[in-house]
Enzyme design. Sequence first.
Site, PDB file in Angstrom:
ATOM      1  CD  GLU A  99     109.106  46.587  25.700  1.00 28.32           C
ATOM      2  OE1 GLU A  99     109.762  45.516  25.630  1.00 28.32           O
ATOM      3  OE2 GLU A  99     108.367  46.969  24.781  1.00 28.32           O
ATOM      4  CE  LYS A 148     109.458  47.686  21.061  1.00 27.26           C
ATOM      5  NZ  LYS A 148     108.816  46.679  21.947  1.00 27.26           N
ATOM      6  CB  CYS A 207     111.997  45.118  23.516  1.00 23.11           C
ATOM      7  SG  CYS A 207     111.817  43.336  23.772  1.00 23.11           S
TER       8      CYS A 207
END
Length: 262
Positions: free
Chosen positions: A39, A110, A143
């Site tokens: 990331e 995300k 993540c």
Amino acid sequence: MFKVGYFQFHPCFGDLGTNLDIVLKALEPVDADLMVLPELPFTGYTFRDRKELASLAEDPSRSESVDALSRLCRRKGMYVVTGFAEKSGKRIYNSSLLIGPRGLLRTYRKIHLFNEEKRYFDPGDLPLEINTIRGVRVGMMICFDWVFPEVTRTLTLQGMELLCHPSNLVLNYCQKSMQTRCLENGIFAVTTNRFGLEKRPHASLRFTGGSQIVGPKGQVLGRAPAQRRRLQVLEIDPKESRNKSLTPRNHLLRDRRPEFYR
Ligand code: ACM
């Protein structure tokens, strides 16, 4: 067979040029179909505020990092999934890009922002979708999305065989939990983490490394050390993820009872 790998390293905060150099030098000799980066590998992670993030985020259509990775993919006939601080008009997303020999193929933004990210990123606004690369159905999440099993399941229901998971992990739960995500969905996953201490005047974070490739029975096929640079490529057979039977009478997807999941 499909060669997939990760590159775990320690980005220098705010130094896009140096970080791109590190990535390009590492990937140049690699023989793989698909490589997964962490990331936010070019900017670093611990932004002071939205203004600082805005000064580092880029539009992928005008980004030296994206252009350089696209050239690398074209030259080597490979694919890369990379984290990316994405500027889109007035919005800024914590994104993941799938890049191939023809350039940018898909952007994922995300959905589940972690902790301080909520102060400076906009939450993702794109649907979860998969891409087929050399016959392999590939999905992306970033993540902290691991905490929400719905993400992996949604992609699996679309036929995902391999999950690419760029990460900047600071807690210790994810690596073990991803073994469960893989088992319960019968998929492969590559979690690429960064390592090292990011020391900023306003905050410091230590990232946990331990990047890993996990198979559809939850088995760890490869794992990086916690605090060292590591590049690993493994050959996997993505067809193994098509067997969703845990026993002759237990099918991971057909046995779901969505009428009770309300
Ligand atoms: C995280 O989502 N970077 C923990």
